[in-house]
Motif scaffolding. Structure first.
Motif, short mmCIF file in Angstrom:
data_model
loop_
_atom_site.label_atom_id
_atom_site.label_comp_id
_atom_site.label_asym_id
_atom_site.label_seq_id
_atom_site.Cartn_x
_atom_site.Cartn_y
_atom_site.Cartn_z
N UNK A 6 -3.18 16.62 4.04
CA UNK A 6 -4.28 16.10 3.34
C UNK A 6 -3.82 14.73 2.64
N UNK A 7 -2.47 14.50 2.25
CA UNK A 7 -2.03 13.39 1.67
C UNK A 7 -2.00 12.18 2.66
N UNK A 8 -1.61 12.64 3.57
CA UNK A 8 -1.40 11.76 4.91
C UNK A 8 -2.88 11.30 5.46
N UNK A 9 -3.82 12.33 5.47
CA UNK A 9 -5.11 11.80 5.80
C UNK A 9 -5.82 10.84 4.79
N UNK A 10 -5.33 10.90 3.50
CA UNK A 10 -5.95 10.13 2.45
C UNK A 10 -5.04 8.89 2.44
N UNK A 11 -3.99 8.85 2.95
CA UNK A 11 -3.18 7.38 3.19
C UNK A 11 -2.25 7.55 1.98
N UNK A 12 -2.14 8.47 1.12
CA UNK A 12 -1.12 8.48 0.24
C UNK A 12 0.41 8.54 0.37
N UNK A 56 -4.14 12.80 -8.20
CA UNK A 56 -3.66 12.28 -6.81
C UNK A 56 -2.36 11.89 -6.81
N UNK A 57 -1.88 11.32 -8.27
CA UNK A 57 -0.34 11.00 -8.13
C UNK A 57 0.66 12.30 -8.05
N UNK A 106 0.77 -1.27 -0.01
CA UNK A 106 0.03 -0.19 -0.02
C UNK A 106 0.94 1.25 -0.20
N UNK A 107 1.90 1.37 0.79
CA UNK A 107 2.62 2.45 0.99
C UNK A 107 3.76 2.30 0.39
N UNK A 108 3.87 2.97 -0.86
CA UNK A 108 5.14 2.99 -1.70
C UNK A 108 5.21 4.31 -1.99
N UNK A 109 6.52 4.85 -2.42
CA UNK A 109 6.77 6.28 -2.93
C UNK A 109 6.41 6.33 -4.41
N UNK A 110 5.99 7.74 -4.97
CA UNK A 110 5.97 8.08 -6.27
C UNK A 110 4.52 7.70 -6.69
N UNK A 111 4.12 6.41 -6.24
CA UNK A 111 2.58 5.95 -6.58
C UNK A 111 2.31 5.04 -5.64
N UNK A 112 1.08 5.06 -4.78
CA UNK A 112 0.87 3.89 -3.77
C UNK A 112 0.47 2.93 -4.38
N UNK A 113 -0.03 1.74 -3.36
CA UNK A 113 -0.51 0.60 -4.12
C UNK A 113 -1.90 0.77 -4.66
N UNK A 114 -2.89 1.54 -4.07
CA UNK A 114 -3.83 1.77 -4.61
C UNK A 114 -3.87 2.45 -5.99
N UNK A 115 -3.36 3.54 -6.16
CA UNK A 115 -3.13 4.23 -7.38
C UNK A 115 -2.41 3.29 -8.44
N UNK A 116 -1.30 2.46 -7.96
CA UNK A 116 -0.85 1.60 -9.02
C UNK A 116 -2.03 0.42 -9.40
N UNK A 132 -9.44 2.89 3.90
CA UNK A 132 -8.31 2.30 3.09
C UNK A 132 -8.73 1.18 2.46
N UNK A 133 -9.56 0.37 2.82
CA UNK A 133 -9.98 -0.97 2.52
C UNK A 133 -10.88 -0.71 1.39
N UNK A 134 -11.94 0.03 1.64
CA UNK A 134 -12.96 0.37 0.61
C UNK A 134 -12.33 1.03 -0.42
#
Length: 210
Positions: free
Chosen positions: A201-207, A153-154, A55-65, A89-91
């Motif tokens: 904001x990015x922290x709140x969204x889990x980015x 978002x990216x 889930x937590x990866x640099x440049x593009x997180x797991x959900x974005x990927x 996060x799960x939804x």
């Protein structure tokens, strides 16, 4: 034929452990990525059966990927490794096309089950993750409204990681002017006009992680 897999996690030791686990069970590892962008490129190149994404990866997180992978390789099943069980996060992961969610602390026990389940056409959620989904359903939880496009978002994640406009342009393969336009649109849509505000904001969204 062996099930083909790509692994994406920004910690090499985690990738090594997962590779050993999967190769022992005769899965074919086609490649490894240290960030979400690399994961998307590997999927575009190999079109594997499964992409295992942190889930937590640099440049593009797991959900974005996962959202991008769903577009470029619809046959690839995405499995998310996460430390989080928060409902939103799960939804968000499920809406992005994730077919499996496995807690990283339980990956050794459950990742094999998850891969076999999604390859058979099912969905796999770790017990604590599925509990979060049930609670969200019972509470009729809605995801917080997010007005951003996938690309915006990216860009937000890259800005929050401290990347400058020229760096963002290079990473995304666009001009600096286009990158700056995306940044301005992000600020306008979110009504946030400072980098510090975007980071929060990015922290709140889990980015990104705090």
């Amino acid at each position: 034929m062996a099930v083909t897999v790509i692994l994406a996690d920004d910690h090499a030791v985690v990738r090594q452990g997962i590779r050993m686990l999967l190769e022992k069970e005769r899965f074919a590892i086609l490649g490894e990525a240290a960030n979400g962008l690399e994961a998307v490129r590997l999927v575009e190149q190999f079109h594997p059966d499964v992409a295992v994404l942190d889930l937590s990866m640099p440049m593009l997180n797991g959900i974005g990927a996962a959202a991008q992978i769903k577009k470029i390789s619809p046959r690839t099943m995405n499995i998310l490794l996460t430390m989080y069980t928060e409902e939103h996060h799960i939804l968000e992961a499920l809406r992005a096309g994730i077919k499996g969610c496995v807690l990283k602390t339980q990956a050794a026990d459950q990742l094999l089950l998850a891969i076999r389940e999604v390859c058979a056409g099912g969905v796999y959620l770790s017990p604590s993750v599925s509990g979060a989904v049930v609670q969200a359903y019972l509470a009729k939880l809605e995801l917080p409204y997010d007005p951003l496009t996938d690309r915006e978002r990216q860009v937000l994640q890259l800005v929050a990681e401290g990347k400058r406009t020229k760096e963002i342009a290079l990473i995304l393969g666009v001009t600096a002017k286009t990158a700056e336009t995306h940044r301005v649109k992000v600020m306008e849509k979110l009504d946030i006009h400072s980098t510090a505000g975007l980071v929060r904001y990015a922290i709140r969204r889990g980015l990104i992680e705090a």
